[in-house]
Write a protein that holds these residues in place. Structure first.
Motif: not given
Lengths: 389, 107
Positions: B51-59, B68-74, B78-82, B102-105
């Motif tokens: 999922c992409y955390v809404d910009d207002d909530w990332t903190e 988590e990074d390694d899993m997100l690679d797969c 698209e993987v974004k900063e959030t 939520l992402p499309e896929e």
């Protein structure tokens, strides 16, 4: 195609139902499960659930999901027979007609013919896990029969909870079917460091009211005996319907049995390994759900692609997360990378990579193997950096 | 209880009540929110609860966890900063109102 019946409401059976709807199937879906209640996740039963007892966290989908997706869940129901000519399955006084049938019957625990074995507890269903948790409410001496994933995961949790643990494995090393000798050694050290008493190459020959007896004559005192000696596929239903069965329900590269109206998936299915062509049966969430997706695509979209997903497995034991990408055969060559990652080779081809607490290498391997075979020479040239091959 | 809002790739918003202590993945599954698969049950073995955390909530949701990074690679999309694995976002009282996209896929 109007009616799809799925026998087995584990994670694979449920995934088949979900994928059919995702692909756009609008006919009836009937999901028949032997256990009571909603489908749930089994992997945590020997891990988090044993520690927390949180059954809600096992839930795969809520009851409302089945209504919304119009999936008829028939729980607590044993299917007794398949009438292939009439395309009908029979369960007690009920019967269900199908245009396509999916066998997702899974496995059951192996009960080796050991005197007294009936006194041992199992760890396969939520009921089993609940019984075990209840038994562990005070300090216990636990004897575990079998040093595979389930036995070792239980041992790790029981030790962490302060129970005494003795584990007996008939083979000369732990998890011998699944991992390299190097990884077996590493986990042997882990469990011995935790204070578990591990006996290797010493099969259990009797279960007593007060413990177990090993072939060597060693007697182990225990209040609780867990049978974790592996599983057998539930393939009797298929066999009595005249389908080919050989260590599971035999299917082709499309997960289809010899009857074009019957597919099989997951732990009960024997299918040709996409890399070697060898007949394999995998016990994993990944295989069950990937099989399910392939079958749904074939049934709804008439996509006839052969199954080709890269197998992966995991086991949590104490603070060690073991991850396996790929599928090695016993006797495959082993190369140990200095950081502990284990590379396995079938001749010149990379067959699997075993890692502990190294998700990066694990995921790199899964991604890379999905693109095609990796040659040993290429890996050696890249100094075993999966990102460079 | 805390409120969590899931915004699907097509913009559909679903707001549900969740118990603190649960995670964003399990909350989605328990409430029939489409767009999160959670195949491995939160064992960090897949990336199907991306999922992409809404910009207002990332903190509030904090940093990615180990591995988590390694899993997100797969992840399929698209993987974004959030980007986060929603199984690794444990809900606390101060996340009341959390929004995730939520992402499309997923697979």
């Amino acid at each position: 195609m109007q009616n799809v019946v799925i026998i087995g409401a584990g994670q694979g059976g449920l995934q088949a139902a979900m994928s059919l709807r995702q692909e756009g199937f609008e006919g009836a879906i009937t999901l028949i499960g032997a256990e009571k209640g909603l489908p749930y996740q089994r992997p945590p039963l020997s891990k988090a659930y044993l520690k927390t007892g949180d059954a809600d966290a096992l839930s795969l989908r809520p009851a409302s999901f089945f209504e919304k997706k119009q999936i008829t869940l028939v729980d607590g129901t044993h299917v007794e027979a398949i009438d292939r000519a009439a395309r009908r399955v029979m369960a007690g006084d009920r019967s269900f007609d199908y245009d396509h049938l999916i066998l997702a019957t899974g496995t059951r625990n192996l009960r080796p013919p050991i005197p007294g074995a009936e006194q041992a507890l199992d760890l396969r269903t939520l009921d089993d896990a609940l019984r075990l948790r209840n038994a562990l409410d005070r300090p216990m001496r636990c004897a575990v029969i079998g040093g595979g994933f389930i036995g070792l995961e239980f041992a790790a949790v029981a030790r962490a909870l302060g129970h005494e643990v003795t584990l007996a494995e008939a083979a000369p090393r732990l998890m011998a079917r699944a991992v390299s000798p190097e990884t077996s050694e590493r986990f042997l050290a882990l469990h011995r460091d935790m204070g578990s008493d591990i006996h290797l190459g010493d099969p259990v020959c009797a279960v007593r009211a007060d413990g177990i007896t090993l072939k060597s004559g060693t007697e182990i005192q225990a209040d609780l005996v867990l049978m974790a000696a592996g599983v057998v596929p539930n393939s009797e239903l298929a066999a009595s319907a005249g389908l080919a069965v050989d260590n599971g329900v035999v299917v082709d590269t499309r997960m289809l049995t010899e009857d074009p109206a019957i597919s099989a998936l997951g732990d009960c299915a024997v299918f040709p390994d996409p890399v070697t062509g060898r007949a394999v049966r995998l016990e994993s969430v990944q295989a069950a759900t990937d099989h399910a997706r392939l079958i749904a695509k074939r049934l709804v979209k008439q996509v006839d692609d052969p199954y080709g997903a890269v197998p992966w497995f995991w086991s949590d034991q104490a603070d060690c997360k073991l991850q396996i990408a790929g599928l090695a055969a016993e006797g495959d060559d082993t190369i140990l990378r200095p950081d502990g990652a284990v590379f396995r080779f079938a001749g010149d081809r990379l067959s699997a990579v075993e890692t502990v607490n190294d998700a990066k290498t694990h995921m790199q391997t899964r991604k890379r193997l999905a693109q095609g075979p990796v040659a040993r020479a290429a890996l050696e040239a890249a100094e075993f950096d999966m990102a460079q091959v | 209880m805390v409120k969590v809002t899931y915004v699907a790739a097509d913009g559909t918003r679903t707001t549900v009540d969740a118990a603190p202590g649960s995670n964003v993945m399990q909350t989605a599954l328990d409430n029939d929110v489409d767009g999160i698969v959670g195949e491995c049950g939160g064992a960090m073995m897949c990336a199907t609860c991306h999922c992409y955390v809404d910009d207002d909530w990332t903190e509030k949701t904090g940093e990615r966890h180990d591995g988590e990074d390694d899993m997100l690679d797969c992840a399929a999309d698209e993987v974004k900063e959030t980007s986060r694995l929603s199984c690794q976002i444990k809900l606390t009282e101060d996340m009341d109102g959390l929004i995730v996209h939520l992402p499309e896929e997923q697979a």
